[in-house]
Scaffold this motif. Structure first.
Motif, PDB file in Angstrom:
ATOM      1  N   SER A  71      67.260 -35.926  16.151  1.00 62.74           N
ATOM      2  CA  SER A  71      68.170 -36.080  15.014  1.00 62.74           C
ATOM      3  C   SER A  71      69.279 -37.060  15.344  1.00 62.74           C
ATOM      4  O   SER A  71      69.726 -37.827  14.483  1.00 62.74           O
ATOM      5  CB  SER A  71      68.774 -34.723  14.633  1.00 62.74           C
ATOM      6  OG  SER A  71      67.789 -33.819  14.202  1.00 62.74           O
ATOM      7  N   TRP A  76      63.801 -39.375  13.806  1.00 61.34           N
ATOM      8  CA  TRP A  76      63.321 -38.927  12.498  1.00 61.34           C
ATOM      9  C   TRP A  76      63.528 -40.019  11.455  1.00 61.34           C
ATOM     10  O   TRP A  76      62.694 -40.197  10.554  1.00 61.34           O
ATOM     11  CB  TRP A  76      64.036 -37.649  12.071  1.00 61.34           C
ATOM     12  CG  TRP A  76      63.863 -36.463  12.964  1.00 61.34           C
ATOM     13  CD1 TRP A  76      64.832 -35.592  13.357  1.00 61.34           C
ATOM     14  CD2 TRP A  76      62.641 -35.980  13.564  1.00 61.34           C
ATOM     15  NE1 TRP A  76      64.306 -34.605  14.167  1.00 61.34           N
ATOM     16  CE2 TRP A  76      62.967 -34.815  14.304  1.00 61.34           C
ATOM     17  CE3 TRP A  76      61.326 -36.424  13.538  1.00 61.34           C
ATOM     18  CZ2 TRP A  76      62.009 -34.098  15.014  1.00 61.34           C
ATOM     19  CZ3 TRP A  76      60.368 -35.716  14.252  1.00 61.34           C
ATOM     20  CH2 TRP A  76      60.710 -34.564  14.977  1.00 61.34           C
ATOM     21  N   ARG A 278      71.849 -31.276  12.529  1.00 57.97           N
ATOM     22  CA  ARG A 278      70.600 -30.543  12.664  1.00 57.97           C
ATOM     23  C   ARG A 278      70.067 -30.099  11.305  1.00 57.97           C
ATOM     24  O   ARG A 278      68.863 -29.950  11.114  1.00 57.97           O
ATOM     25  CB  ARG A 278      70.775 -29.322  13.564  1.00 57.97           C
ATOM     26  CG  ARG A 278      71.059 -29.655  15.007  1.00 57.97           C
ATOM     27  CD  ARG A 278      70.612 -28.529  15.913  1.00 57.97           C
ATOM     28  NE  ARG A 278      71.119 -27.235  15.489  1.00 57.97           N
ATOM     29  CZ  ARG A 278      72.274 -26.711  15.880  1.00 57.97           C
ATOM     30  NH1 ARG A 278      73.050 -27.403  16.700  1.00 57.97           N
ATOM     31  NH2 ARG A 278      72.653 -25.523  15.468  1.00 57.97           N
ATOM     32  N   GLY A 281      68.528 -33.449   9.905  1.00 52.57           N
ATOM     33  CA  GLY A 281      67.406 -33.980  10.651  1.00 52.57           C
ATOM     34  C   GLY A 281      67.450 -35.484  10.808  1.00 52.57           C
ATOM     35  O   GLY A 281      66.467 -36.101  11.193  1.00 52.57           O
ATOM     36  N   GLY A 282      68.586 -36.126  10.530  1.00 51.57           N
ATOM     37  CA  GLY A 282      68.647 -37.552  10.759  1.00 51.57           C
ATOM     38  C   GLY A 282      69.557 -38.272   9.802  1.00 51.57           C
ATOM     39  O   GLY A 282      70.169 -37.696   8.918  1.00 51.57           O
TER      40      GLY A 282
END
Length: 292
Positions: A71, A76, A278, A281-282
């Protein structure tokens, strides 16, 4: 396919070359990416605590740490961009985009941190900086995060940004549009301009229409009742009525249908992670903070 086998061989072949090979210049090579990635998928689908992951995915600490690493280092994001580039090259992206937001209710496990962590009071686009509010705000339903989503006409997610739950949709519109970047496989500048943008009345503002007009994007956004009344009250000074393609507006349901699919994943319907990094995710789901 069992409930713990989450990726087909064809799907894994697409993303396997994009996974990092080691933990840095002097780090040890990563082992068994597929098992770890499937553990991450399983956790977000079921919404369980990280430490409750089934043993078939390996140590839960490994799965959690690798997700946190990917992340932060843009892995990602890279996978998402490459998949979009392949889809665009194959003509699978419908560039009539729709934008909307949905509430992501925060679980108590995600809200037991101080809201202010001492970060700078600015927009957060750096992947390694957590916003002071962690993209958590207090709305009518309690502590929550708002997911701002831009998808194409085939429900394909192009952009996701996180903001506090009490944040408005209209102030986020410019940031959502600016985050749209789909690379081209043959080289050249990424595509950033859709053919038209569909939004509901929450996005009706002069600033948003001016932004789309300046970039040559057709606006399909109805006017709010109070704006119509105010324009009529001002007479000739109120300007011309807003026009939009009513048939195209009927296709805005794709973004709502996309939310229905995402919320089948329990860890996306409810936020369990403390950090926005988190949760998102990115960087494609960057955290953007507004005052208030």
């Amino acid at each position: 396919m069992s409930r713990t086998e989450l990726l087909t061989d064809a799907q894994w072949e697409l993303i396997a070359p994009l996974m990092p090979s080691s933990q840095g210049r002097r780090g040890r090579p990563f082992a068994d990416h597929r098992t770890v990635v499937e553990g991450i998928i399983y956790r977000y689908r079921t919404g369980i605590a990280w430490r409750d992951l089934p043993g078939c995915f390996g140590p839960w600490q490994t799965v959690w740490k690798r997700h946190r690493r990917f992340s932060g280092d843009g892995t990602w994001d890279k996978i998402h961009s490459v998949l979009l580039a392949h889809a665009d090259a194959a003509g699978l992206i419908d560039w009539e985009v729709s934008v909307d937001s949905t509430i992501n209710r925060a679980h108590q496990h995600a809200t037991n941190l101080p809201r202010d962590t001492g970060g700078p009071d600015e927009f957060y686009t750096n992947l390694r900086i957590e916003p002071p509010d962690h993209a958590i705000g207090r709305s009518r339903g309690g502590l929550s995060t708002k997911i701002h989503h831009l998808c194409d006409g085939n429900m394909r997610p192009l952009v996701m940004l996180l903001g506090p739950g009490q944040g408005g949709d209209s102030p986020m519109f410019e940031h959502v549009m600016n985050a749209l970047r789909v690379p081209r496989l043959g080289g050249g500048r990424p595509r950033t301009r859709p053919d038209r943008a569909l939004g509901d009345k929450a996005y009706s503002s002069r600033a948003n229409r001016k932004l789309l007009r300046r970039r040559g994007i057709q606006a399909v956004i109805p006017e709010r009742d109070d704006q119509i009344a105010n324009r009529k009250r001002r007479g000739a000074k109120g300007g011309r009525p807003v026009t939009y393609d009513t048939e195209a507006y009927k296709r805005r349901n794709v973004v709502e249908r996309g939310f229905n699919i995402f919320k089948q994943w329990r860890a996306l319907a409810t936020r369990y992670d403390k950090l926005a990094l988190r949760t998102s995710g990115g960087g494609r789901a960057r955290r953007v903070r507004f005052g208030g």
